[in-house]
Enzyme design. Structure first.
Site, short mmCIF file in Angstrom:
data_model
loop_
_atom_site.label_atom_id
_atom_site.label_comp_id
_atom_site.label_asym_id
_atom_site.label_seq_id
_atom_site.Cartn_x
_atom_site.Cartn_y
_atom_site.Cartn_z
N GLY A 69 0.78 -1.15 -0.15
CA GLY A 69 -0.02 -0.07 -0.04
C GLY A 69 0.88 1.26 -0.03
N THR A 70 1.92 1.11 0.70
CA THR A 70 2.71 2.36 0.83
C THR A 70 3.50 2.80 -0.63
OG1 THR A 70 3.44 1.65 3.11
CG2 THR A 70 4.99 3.06 2.24
N ASN A 148 -7.28 3.99 9.56
CA ASN A 148 -7.02 2.59 9.83
C ASN A 148 -7.07 2.62 11.51
OD1 ASN A 148 -5.04 4.75 9.30
ND2 ASN A 148 -3.53 3.42 10.61
N GLN A 176 -7.81 0.37 3.83
CA GLN A 176 -8.64 -0.28 4.96
C GLN A 176 -10.12 -0.50 4.47
OE1 GLN A 176 -8.00 -1.34 7.92
NE2 GLN A 176 -6.03 -0.38 7.95
N SER A 197 -4.03 -2.56 -0.34
CA SER A 197 -2.94 -3.40 -0.01
C SER A 197 -3.62 -5.11 0.27
CB SER A 197 -2.47 -2.97 1.16
OG SER A 197 -1.31 -3.99 1.59
N HIS A 199 -3.04 -7.61 1.80
CA HIS A 199 -3.07 -8.41 2.97
C HIS A 199 -4.23 -7.98 4.13
CE1 HIS A 199 -0.57 -5.24 4.61
NE2 HIS A 199 -0.80 -5.47 5.78
N THR A 234 10.48 -7.07 -11.55
CA THR A 234 9.78 -8.33 -11.87
C THR A 234 8.71 -8.51 -10.90
OG1 THR A 234 11.93 -9.35 -12.69
CG2 THR A 234 10.09 -10.97 -11.72
N CYS A 324 2.08 -0.54 12.66
CA CYS A 324 3.51 -0.50 12.37
C CYS A 324 4.47 0.51 13.27
CB CYS A 324 3.88 0.13 10.76
SG CYS A 324 2.26 1.29 10.37
N1 PLP Z 1 -2.81 3.17 4.43
C1 PLP Z 1 -3.60 2.39 5.41
C2 PLP Z 1 -4.96 2.97 5.84
C3 PLP Z 1 -3.01 1.43 6.04
O1 PLP Z 1 -3.83 0.96 7.09
C4 PLP Z 1 -2.01 0.85 5.84
C5 PLP Z 1 -1.38 -0.22 6.42
O2 PLP Z 1 -1.67 -0.54 7.50
C6 PLP Z 1 -1.31 1.29 4.59
C7 PLP Z 1 -1.57 2.51 3.94
C8 PLP Z 1 0.10 0.98 4.22
O3 PLP Z 1 -0.09 -0.51 3.55
P1 PLP Z 1 1.24 -1.33 3.42
O4 PLP Z 1 1.45 -1.79 4.81
O5 PLP Z 1 1.09 -2.46 2.30
O6 PLP Z 1 2.37 -0.35 2.92
#
Ligand code: PLP
Length: 385
Positions: A69-70, A148, A176, A197, A199, A234, A324
């Site tokens: 996601g980042t 989140n 989210q 994202s 996961h 890749t 995180c």
């Molecule tokens: N944006 C939100 C709202 C999230 O909750 C998260 C991860 O918890 C992210 C972005 C980042 O996603 P990733 O952990 O896949 O980099």
């Protein structure tokens, strides 16, 4: 074990694990290779892209797979600054660190001007103040779909309408929201870019998605020929195939709205149980509509870390602030931005349900939360109850 931590609660579904295993065992060719092994992997990646597109209600070609996601957010924002030649970003202080830290860094280095849109008392972006910030210098407005930490759902359709009226592209961090609520993309209305994202919807960690409305271009931040030249490197074939399988299952789950409603009832039951027994605890839900899976409770005068550790010893996994940043002693910047006092933010815990969370787990978790925080409060202040 009762998983109520945002990153673990959405463990990979069986279909995702099977797809990843199949990729590692059989489809291990490089999708860019012209030979049969490569083309088999390519075909599977394109099927996964179609499944991801179907979950979002968009066309497969508009989907870019990334590493997280980042990375998707980074590509949306930095890629838009470069593609538009404009220098201003409009965002909020309640974004995930992947947006907030990026914007702060760009501002610090003089690479962009960042305008922080104010929030209403219920945690929603102030639409009129936002409007006033949107001018022809703005490269992108980036406002999350759902928070989140609190689950608060932003008025995405209205934000999109206002951005469009002012000629500003609108990115939404929907990490989210995807797989938890229907997003209704695909029409003329709505955001121009969206990050997800895998996961968070029962895929594997390490796979992100960026959706680009047809006609919206970003300058790649990783050069290469993959992903139609939009993201070099890749492809993570096992992760992408797992994301496709997870997207298919999420779409099936979302097709029956009573399921999300039932999980929301469990979340409410959890909160009623905990807050009903602890008169001094409070919910950190500022009042706006929120995702069915998120509960953020404050235990004032306690610190989140000992609560999390005590819960963990009893088999309940939760998190404080953004997962995180667990381990940091700083209170959540999101809660502070919502006007919650530091003392209350310090003792705030986020519990996240998934579509698999059961009533038995919720009742057991609520019982253990009450037990742990009552003990901790008694040991820190000599007060019981
Ligand atoms: N944006 C939100 C709202 C999230 O909750 C998260 C991860 O918890 C992210 C972005 C980042 O996603 P990733 O952990 O896949 O980099």
């Amino acid at each position: 074990m009762i998983h109520l931590d945002n990153n673990a609660t959405t463990r990979p579904c069986d279909a995702a694990r099977a797809a990843a295993g199949h990729a590692a065992d059989v489809l291990w060719g490089n999708p860019s290779s012209v030979h049969r092994a490569g083309q088999a992997a390519r075909h599977a990646v394109e099927l996964a892209r179609a499944e991801m597109a179907a979950l979002l209600g968009v066309t497969p070609r508009s989907i870019v797979f990334t590493s997280s996601g980042t990375e998707s957010i980074d590509l949306a924002i930095r890629g838009s600054l470069a593609a538009t030649g404009r220098g201003v970003i409009v965002t909020t202080r309640v974004e995930h660190a992947s947006v907030r830290d990026l914007c702060e860094d760009l501002a610090r280095r003089g690479a962009a001007e960042v305008r922080w849109a104010p929030l209403t008392p219920s945690g929603l972006v102030d639409l009129d103040a936002l409007d006033a910030m949107l001018d022809p210098g703005v490269a992108i407005a980036s406002i999350q779909w759902a928070n989140n930490e609190t689950g608060t759902i932003q008025p995405v359709a209205e934000i999109a309408r206002r951005c469009r009226a002012r000629g500003v592209r609108f990115h939404t961090d929907a990490v989210q929201a995807v797989g938890k609520i229907p997003l209704g993309l695909g029409g003329e209305e709505g955001p121009d870019l969206l990050s997800a994202s895998a996961h968070k919807f029962h895929g594997l960690k390490g796979v992100g998605v960026l959706w680009l409305r047809p006609g919206v271009a970003v300058a790649p931040t990783l050069l290469g020929t993959q992903e139609l030249g939009r993201r070099g490197g890749t492809e993570n074939v096992p992760g992408i195939l797992a994301a496709g399988a997870a997207a298919r299952e999420a779409a099936e789950w979302l097709a029956d709205p009573t399921r999300a409603a039932a999980q929301g009832t469990l979340r409410d039951r959890f909160e009623r149980h905990v807050l009903g027994r602890l008169s001094w605890a409070v919910g950190n839900a500022p009042g706006a509509a929120r995702l069915w899976n998120t509960s953020n409770l404050a235990f004032p005068r306690l610190e989140a870390e000992p609560i999390l550790m005590m819960l963990s010893e009893r088999g309940v996994f939760a998190s404080a602030g953004a997962a995180c940043s667990s381990g940091s002693l700083e209170p959540s910047p999101v809660l502070l931005a919502l006007g919650i006092e530091p003392e209350r933010a310090h003792g705030s815990i986020r519990f996240s349900l998934s579509r698999e969370t059961t009533e038995r787990e919720i009742d057991e978790a609520a019982r253990l939360v009450v037990e742990c925080v009552t003990r901790l409060r008694a040991s820190t202040s000599g007060v019981v109850g």
